[in-house]
Design a protein around this motif. Structure first.
Motif, mmCIF file in Angstrom:
data_model
loop_
_atom_site.group_PDB
_atom_site.id
_atom_site.type_symbol
_atom_site.label_atom_id
_atom_site.label_comp_id
_atom_site.label_asym_id
_atom_site.label_seq_id
_atom_site.Cartn_x
_atom_site.Cartn_y
_atom_site.Cartn_z
ATOM 1 N N MET A 35 38.562 -2.804 -10.970
ATOM 2 C CA MET A 35 37.739 -2.667 -9.773
ATOM 3 C C MET A 35 37.711 -1.582 -9.057
ATOM 4 N N ILE A 36 36.635 -0.905 -8.697
ATOM 5 C CA ILE A 36 36.803 0.187 -7.914
ATOM 6 C C ILE A 36 35.991 -0.258 -6.382
ATOM 7 N N PRO A 37 36.895 0.174 -5.290
ATOM 8 C CA PRO A 37 36.246 -0.410 -4.115
ATOM 9 C C PRO A 37 35.377 0.734 -3.497
ATOM 10 N N ILE A 38 34.323 0.226 -2.918
ATOM 11 C CA ILE A 38 33.513 1.168 -1.938
ATOM 12 C C ILE A 38 33.426 0.559 -0.447
ATOM 13 N N PHE A 39 33.845 1.009 0.511
ATOM 14 C CA PHE A 39 33.964 0.558 1.861
ATOM 15 C C PHE A 39 32.534 0.753 2.532
ATOM 16 N N LEU A 40 31.749 -0.208 2.642
ATOM 17 C CA LEU A 40 30.525 -0.447 3.360
ATOM 18 C C LEU A 40 30.680 -0.611 4.814
ATOM 19 N N LEU A 41 30.161 -0.088 5.617
ATOM 20 C CA LEU A 41 30.420 -0.247 7.223
ATOM 21 C C LEU A 41 29.228 -1.129 7.686
ATOM 22 N N ASN A 42 29.862 -2.392 8.027
ATOM 23 C CA ASN A 42 28.906 -3.444 8.612
ATOM 24 C C ASN A 42 27.974 -3.052 9.674
ATOM 25 N N ALA A 43 28.420 -2.190 10.729
ATOM 26 C CA ALA A 43 27.617 -1.597 11.535
ATOM 27 C C ALA A 43 26.155 -1.072 11.237
ATOM 28 N N LEU A 44 26.359 -0.588 10.040
ATOM 29 C CA LEU A 44 24.912 0.071 9.614
ATOM 30 C C LEU A 44 24.086 -0.814 9.026
ATOM 31 N N LEU A 45 24.387 -2.012 8.877
ATOM 32 C CA LEU A 45 23.626 -3.382 8.087
ATOM 33 C C LEU A 45 22.686 -3.796 9.319
ATOM 34 N N PRO A 46 21.262 -4.083 8.840
ATOM 35 C CA PRO A 46 20.486 -4.847 9.954
ATOM 36 C C PRO A 46 20.715 -6.325 10.025
ATOM 37 N N SER A 47 21.736 -6.786 10.578
ATOM 38 C CA SER A 47 21.817 -8.128 10.807
ATOM 39 C C SER A 47 22.714 -8.435 11.941
ATOM 40 N N GLU A 48 22.556 -9.534 12.654
ATOM 41 C CA GLU A 48 23.654 -10.009 13.638
ATOM 42 C C GLU A 48 24.796 -10.017 13.385
ATOM 43 N N ALA A 49 25.412 -10.525 12.176
ATOM 44 C CA ALA A 49 26.751 -10.567 11.706
ATOM 45 C C ALA A 49 27.128 -8.994 11.818
ATOM 46 N N PHE A 83 29.429 -1.084 -15.095
ATOM 47 C CA PHE A 83 28.464 -2.220 -14.597
ATOM 48 C C PHE A 83 27.625 -1.502 -13.509
ATOM 49 N N SER A 84 26.482 -2.024 -13.094
ATOM 50 C CA SER A 84 25.873 -1.582 -11.730
ATOM 51 C C SER A 84 25.843 -2.638 -10.801
ATOM 52 N N SER A 85 25.778 -2.383 -9.526
ATOM 53 C CA SER A 85 25.857 -3.326 -8.460
ATOM 54 C C SER A 85 24.675 -3.279 -7.567
ATOM 55 N N VAL A 86 23.977 -4.159 -7.311
ATOM 56 C CA VAL A 86 22.884 -3.991 -6.076
ATOM 57 C C VAL A 86 23.100 -4.531 -5.040
ATOM 58 N N LEU A 87 22.791 -3.659 -3.859
ATOM 59 C CA LEU A 87 22.985 -4.273 -2.653
ATOM 60 C C LEU A 87 21.602 -4.340 -2.095
ATOM 61 N N VAL A 111 24.116 6.545 -6.705
ATOM 62 C CA VAL A 111 23.413 5.642 -5.697
ATOM 63 C C VAL A 111 21.805 5.910 -5.985
ATOM 64 N N GLU A 112 21.111 4.713 -6.253
ATOM 65 C CA GLU A 112 19.792 5.125 -6.523
ATOM 66 C C GLU A 112 19.129 4.047 -5.356
ATOM 67 N N ARG A 113 18.115 4.390 -4.928
ATOM 68 C CA ARG A 113 17.299 3.559 -3.998
ATOM 69 C C ARG A 113 15.982 2.992 -4.496
ATOM 70 N N LEU A 114 15.919 1.855 -4.635
ATOM 71 C CA LEU A 114 14.625 1.147 -5.009
ATOM 72 C C LEU A 114 14.309 0.235 -3.838
ATOM 73 N N ASP A 115 13.191 0.555 -3.181
ATOM 74 C CA ASP A 115 12.321 -0.146 -2.197
ATOM 75 C C ASP A 115 13.518 -0.496 -0.948
ATOM 76 N N LYS A 116 13.936 -1.838 -0.945
ATOM 77 C CA LYS A 116 14.958 -2.316 -0.197
ATOM 78 C C LYS A 116 16.443 -2.561 -0.641
ATOM 79 N N SER A 117 16.562 -2.018 -1.917
ATOM 80 C CA SER A 117 17.888 -2.177 -2.470
ATOM 81 C C SER A 117 18.421 -0.664 -2.900
ATOM 82 N N LEU A 118 19.715 -0.970 -3.080
ATOM 83 C CA LEU A 118 20.611 0.324 -3.591
ATOM 84 C C LEU A 118 21.200 -0.127 -4.678
ATOM 85 N N VAL A 119 21.202 0.677 -5.798
ATOM 86 C CA VAL A 119 21.936 0.421 -6.953
ATOM 87 C C VAL A 119 23.150 1.266 -7.206
#
Length: 80
Positions: free
Chosen positions: A1-15, A31-35, A54-62
Motif C-alpha cells: 500500500m502507498i500512503p498519501i497524506f491528505l490534509l483535512n483542513a483543506l476539505l470543505p466539511s465541519e469535521a 488501482f485508481s482511488s477516487v476522492l 491526479v485527474e480532476r473530474l467535476d467534484k472528484s479526484l482520481v
C-alpha cells in the motif's frame, strides 16, 4: 500500500475544521482511488508528482500511483 497524506483542513466539511491533522490515504499500485467532495476542487498540489497521477473530474479526484512504493502529500483547494 502507498500512503498519501491528505490534509483535512483543506476539505470543505465541519469535521475538517475541527481536526486539522493529516489523514493517511492508502492507495495500491495498479488501482485508481477516487476522492469525492461536496464542492469542485479548483486546485490540486501533489508533493511528489512523479510518483502519482491526479485527474480532476467535476467534484472528484482520481489518484493513481505510478510506482510501487512512495509517500507524498496532497493539497486540495476549493473556492470557499
Amino acid at each position: 500500500m502507498i500512503p498519501i497524506f491528505l490534509l483535512n483542513a483543506l476539505l470543505p466539511s465541519e469535521a475538517a475544521f475541527a481536526s486539522p491533522a493529516p489523514v493517511p490515504l492508502f492507495v495500491k499500485s495498479g488501482f485508481s482511488s477516487v476522492l469525492e467532495f461536496d464542492a469542485k476542487p479548483i486546485r490540486v498540489v501533489l508533493g511528489d508528482a512523479g510518483s502519482f497521477q491526479v485527474e480532476r473530474l467535476d467534484k472528484s479526484l482520481v489518484i493513481r500511483p505510478a510506482v510501487d512504493e512512495a509517500t507524498t502529500n496532497l493539497f486540495v483547494y476549493f473556492a470557499n
